[in-house]
Write an enzyme that holds these catalytic residues in place. Structure first.
Site: not given
Ligand code: DGL
Length: 273
Positions: A11, A154
């Site tokens: 990813d 994130e």
């Protein structure tokens, strides 16, 4: 291709760990090597040519290390680059997340009115609309790009007033008339709590992690590549090699919660693509 090799998963960042978690649960005897291309995240705002180049480089590194199957744990790369990946690595089974996600959405919706959220690139390319339409002729699919969710995930900033305010801004109008919402980005399940509070309890929230794990198990079986139980070490944590292209401290800190296993910065190997 040997069945003793690991499964490669990539990813742009930590989002694909939601898929890795489902893979580990469904396939406890397999080993994995996971690559997060954190130096070049986000993929979702880039052009198709750049996304494809990044995906080919990420996959190339995993293939060089030796893998028996590739999981593209990124909707953006799956939507844009799956054909390029299959062409570049003939003989290697490649499983993306868009088709399993579309199949789960087609099953979850009663009315056929389905909303999809993803990165700019995933929504712009219409891969989900096409995949859902191929399974359900009556489907009416609407979509919205939600790029800020990637940054929030994130950062590990998953709950509280700010993620909820962002979710409200993105979703309030979009979900007014649908009964299923597809999380068409592997980062988004990390924000499922904030999203659920905004969309209410009645809507089906669909993510592709579990259906992707089922697709991977089917592909392994079809190619005779399932790991033998006797050969597996049983030490599951030792069977996940973690690679990142930058920020291994943050990767370990944010990633361990999502993966449900402790990760240390020293345990994340930095690689260059
Ligand atoms: N997690 C990725 C996806 O599923 C991409 C996020 C990004 O890099 O923009 O689309």
């Amino acid at each position: 291709m040997s069945r003793g090799l690991p499964i490669g998963v990539f990813d742009s960042g930590v989002g694909g760990l939601t898929v890795l978690r489902a893979l580990r649960a469904a396939l406890p005897h397999e080993s994995f090597v996971y690559l997060g291309d954190t130096a070049r995240l986000p993929y979702g705002t880039k052009s198709p040519g750049t996304i494809s180049r990044y995906a080919l480089q990420a996959a190339g590194l995993l293939v060089q290390r030796g893998i028996k199957l590739l999981v593209v744990a990124c909707n953006t790369a799956s939507a844009v680059a799956i054909d390029d990946l299959r062409a570049a690595f003939p003989g290697l089974p490649v499983v993306g997340v868009v088709e399993p996600g579309a199949a789960a959405a087609a099953r979850a919706s009663v009315s056929g009115r389905i909303a999809v959220i993803g990165t700019e690139s995933t929504i712009r390319g219409g891969a989900y609309s096409r995949a859902i339409a191929a399974l359900r002729g009556d489907a009416v699919v609407s979509g919205r790009a939600c790029p800020l969710f990637v940054a929030l995930a994130e950062e590990g900033w998953l709950d509280g007033p700010i993620p909820e305010a962002v979710a409200r801004e993105y979703l309030a109008t979009l979900v007014a008339d649908v009964d299923a919402l597809v999380l068409g980005c592997t980062h988004f399940p990390l924000l499922a709590g904030a999203i659920r509070r905004v969309v209410g309890p009645a809507l089906a929230i669909v993510d592709s992690a579990e259906t992707t794990a089922v697709a991977v198990a089917e592909q392994l079986a079809a190619h005779g590549l399932l790991a033998s139980v006797a050969a597996s070490s049983g030490a599951i944590a030792a069977d996940c090699v973690m690679l990142a292209t930058d920020g291994r401290e943050r990767f370990a800190r944010v990633g361990s919660g999502f993966l449900g296993m402790p990760l240390s910065a020293e345990g994340v190997e930095l690689v260059d693509l």
